[in-house]
Design an enzyme around this catalytic site. Structure first.
Site, PDB file in Angstrom:
ATOM      1  N   TYR A  57      -0.924 -21.476 -19.617  1.00 17.35           N
ATOM      2  CA  TYR A  57      -1.592 -22.328 -20.597  1.00 17.35           C
ATOM      3  C   TYR A  57      -0.692 -22.640 -21.788  1.00 17.35           C
ATOM      4  O   TYR A  57      -0.079 -21.762 -22.389  1.00 17.35           O
ATOM      5  CB  TYR A  57      -2.873 -21.651 -21.113  1.00 17.35           C
ATOM      6  N   HIS A  87      -3.489 -33.469 -33.455  1.00 15.39           N
ATOM      7  CA  HIS A  87      -4.375 -32.511 -34.116  1.00 15.39           C
ATOM      8  C   HIS A  87      -4.352 -32.618 -35.643  1.00 15.39           C
ATOM      9  O   HIS A  87      -5.117 -31.935 -36.325  1.00 15.39           O
ATOM     10  CB  HIS A  87      -4.017 -31.078 -33.702  1.00 15.39           C
ATOM     11  N   ASN A 199      -1.986 -22.704 -33.519  1.00 14.75           N
ATOM     12  CA  ASN A 199      -2.964 -21.660 -33.212  1.00 14.75           C
ATOM     13  C   ASN A 199      -2.790 -20.525 -34.211  1.00 14.75           C
ATOM     14  O   ASN A 199      -1.688 -19.996 -34.367  1.00 14.75           O
ATOM     15  CB  ASN A 199      -2.750 -21.126 -31.794  1.00 14.75           C
ATOM     16  N   TYR A 283     -32.247  -3.928 -66.356  1.00 12.23           N
ATOM     17  CA  TYR A 283     -31.361  -3.636 -65.226  1.00 12.23           C
ATOM     18  C   TYR A 283     -29.956  -4.215 -65.392  1.00 12.23           C
ATOM     19  O   TYR A 283     -28.979  -3.634 -64.926  1.00 12.23           O
ATOM     20  CB  TYR A 283     -31.957  -4.199 -63.935  1.00 12.23           C
ATOM     21  N   ARG A 286     -28.417  -1.484 -67.430  1.00 17.24           N
ATOM     22  CA  ARG A 286     -28.530  -0.135 -66.879  1.00 17.24           C
ATOM     23  C   ARG A 286     -27.908  -0.023 -65.477  1.00 17.24           C
ATOM     24  O   ARG A 286     -27.406   1.027 -65.094  1.00 17.24           O
ATOM     25  CB  ARG A 286     -30.011   0.241 -66.810  1.00 17.24           C
ATOM     26  N   PHE A 331      -6.903 -16.046 -31.989  1.00 20.48           N
ATOM     27  CA  PHE A 331      -6.939 -17.112 -32.993  1.00 20.48           C
ATOM     28  C   PHE A 331      -8.319 -17.269 -33.635  1.00 20.48           C
ATOM     29  O   PHE A 331      -8.497 -18.041 -34.563  1.00 20.48           O
ATOM     30  CB  PHE A 331      -6.564 -18.445 -32.349  1.00 20.48           C
ATOM     31  N   GLU A 416     -14.426 -24.647 -26.394  1.00 22.37           N
ATOM     32  CA  GLU A 416     -14.494 -23.827 -27.611  1.00 22.37           C
ATOM     33  C   GLU A 416     -15.945 -23.858 -28.087  1.00 22.37           C
ATOM     34  O   GLU A 416     -16.308 -24.603 -28.989  1.00 22.37           O
ATOM     35  CB  GLU A 416     -13.516 -24.363 -28.645  1.00 22.37           C
TER      36      GLU A 416
END
Length: 525
Positions: A57, A87, A199, A283, A286, A331, A416
């Site tokens: 791959y 991309h 990646n 609070y 405190r 990844f 994905e």
């Protein structure tokens, strides 16, 4: 720079502080000979695979849902350039160039481990970009934080092949223009290199680096502003007793309680009301150790997780040998997306409780401290509207606290099918922290005003030093004035770490014992 000040990519352990130092140029990142040997060996393995008939791959196949499409050895290099081009689809304004620098540092560390098949020359060019301050322009939106931060990393590495834009000498210019100035040619990517470059989790992790650093300053400064407000409102020191927190020994709670004890040490204001009739405080005074402490525990969790992440191999496939390549999921951003969402919530809570203390300071229920922090109100609104601003910021933060990692939208034609959205987690966390810095600045402004009304009584040494510094920049007010410029001054004191630095220096000067501001657990990152 001497070798003792070098950081060896791939072999030395990277921390948040070292990452920031390398990005700023105060430490030099280098590739030592052993690392170069591993890089060459891994690159040679990939070249052999690219020439073989064995389908691996990303080396001789397409990407994502195209993983079954074989690519000829002649086209493998073209494939790597194509992946950067296709991309690079990020949108929105560019991230700060500082974060782009951090991305480069983190990617160098991951690739230099020798499991990615990257060329030595490619890493050398990345180092060149850092050392010459030629920093790629990266849009902030487009990553889903799973198959690596694909879009932002593609933009980060377009300049390697002569494309994209870079920050250079205060401007954004074309990469081609800068390479021409230096007489450099684009890098010719080898097999798998494009995939190795895009990646990874470096966009998410770079934001997390900034979150860890800025959140640390926020946490330490919040202890200081809270202690100042406790002084101004004549709150009790008993809730910070060491024995109380030994009964519920969370690290963060104990740390904060010790900080407050040290900040209040030798305070004349605290000593003036030890026998008062008031039984307990609200609070937000405190429970400072419990609330601030819980946020410190979240910070520590993120820091420890991030240190694993930035010293890991997060690309795909991972090259162990010619016979063993693994297409796995290193990844995927989930391991740091969730801690970032946790840190985002933890930061928001610091702003939330700070806003409550600001509100308390305006009520006029403390002896000597007038309503709205001015003696003559009616004609004057006093500090009333500052709390509107802190309320608006606190409310905005609550809206940003929805965990990005709780969402997932399938991508890549279903290949994905679960993503982390960690890039959004990182960006949101930084926005929340920026809002909290502003809230703490407003608390500092109000606390200083409240303390003024207890003169001639003095606070503890560290608080006195901080109060004196604030007063050197912003005057005490007894009538309405335009306040936004004063607010910006005190906010900047918080953001740039000045308040923490002044308190720490005062502690050192006065020899404050057992000052947990200096403990390794929380001070060093």
């Amino acid at each position: 720079m001497s070798a003792n000040h070098n950081f060896n990519y791939g072999s030395d352990f990277l921390t948040v502080s070292k990452t920031i130092a390398i990005s700023k140029g105060t430490i030099k990142g280098v590739l030592n000979e052993e690392t170069r040997r591993k890089i060459k060996e891994s690159s040679a393995i990939v070249e052999k695979i690219a020439l073989s008939d064995k389908a691996v791959y990303g080396i001789n196949t397409g990407f994502g849902p195209l993983c079954t499409s074989m690519i000829s050895s002649e086209d493998t290099k073209k494939l790597q350039e194509n992946i950067l081009k296709s991309h690079a689809v990020g949108v929105g304004t560019p991230i700060d160039d500082e974060i782009s620098k951090i991305m480069l540092v983190l990617k160098l560390q991951a690739l230099a481990k020798g499991y990615s098949g990257i060329q030595e020359a490619t890493l050398d060019r990345m180092i060149w970009h850092l050392e010459n301050d030629v920093i790629p322009v990266v849009p902030k939106q487009g990553s889903v934080g799973a198959s690596g931060d694909l879009a932002p990393l593609s933009h980060l590495f377009l300049p390697l092949i002569g494309l994209g834009r870079v920050h250079y000498k205060g401007n954004i210019v074309s990469t081609e223009e800068v390479l021409k100035e230096y007489g450099l040619k684009p890098i010719g990517l080898g097999a798998k290199e494009g995939l190795a470059l895009i990646n990874g989790t470096q966009f998410i992790a770079a934001h997390a680096v900034k979150v860890v650093a800025r959140f640390h300053n926020v946490l330490a400064t919040a202890d200081i502003t809270a202690a100042m407000m406790l002084e101004g409102l004549m709150g009790s020191a008993k809730p910070f007793h060491e024995g109380l927190h030994e009964l519920r020994p969370y690290k963060g709670n104990q740390h904060v309680a010790a900080n407050i004890r040290n900040l209040l040490a030798d305070s004349e204001i605290v000593g003036s009301h030890l026998d008062c009739a008031k039984v307990q405080d609200p609070y937000s005074l405190r429970c400072i150790p419990q609330v601030h402490g819980a946020s410190r525990n979240a910070w520590l969790h993120l820091k420890e997780t991030l240190e694993i992440e930035i010293n890991s191999v997060t690309d795909n496939p991972v090259i162990f040998s010619e016979d063993l390549t693994i297409s796995g999921g290193n990844f995927h951003g989930q391991p740091i997306a969730m801690p970032l969402d946790y840190a985002c919530l933890a930061a928001s809570e610091i702003g939330n409780i700070s806003d409550r203390r600001i509100y308390l300071s305006l009520e006029g229920n403390t002896d000597g401290v007038p309503k709205l922090l001015m003696r003559e109100t009616g004609l004057n609104s006093g500090f009333m509207i500052l709390q509107y601003t802190s309320a608006a910021l606190a409310s905005e933060n609550k809206g940003l606290c929805f965990p990005a990692s709780a969402d997932s939208i399938p991508t890549s034609l279903g290949q994905e099918d679960h993503v982390s959205m960690g890039s959004i987690s990182g960006r949101k966390a930084l926005q929340v922290i920026e809002n909290v810095e502003r809230i703490l600045g407003i608390e500092l402004f109000c606390a200083a005003q409240a303390i003024d009304y207890h003169a001639p009584l003095k606070s503890g040494k560290m608080i006195n030093a901080v109060h004196d510094y604030v007063r050197s920049k912003v005057e005490h007010l007894e009538e309405d004035q335009i306040m936004y410029e004063m607010m910006e001054k005190v906010i900047e004191m918080v953001k740039d770490g000045t308040i923490l630095e002044i308190a720490v220096n005062a502690a050192k000067k006065e020899g404050v014992a057992n000052t947990t501001i200096f403990t390794d657990l929380f001070e060093n990152y």
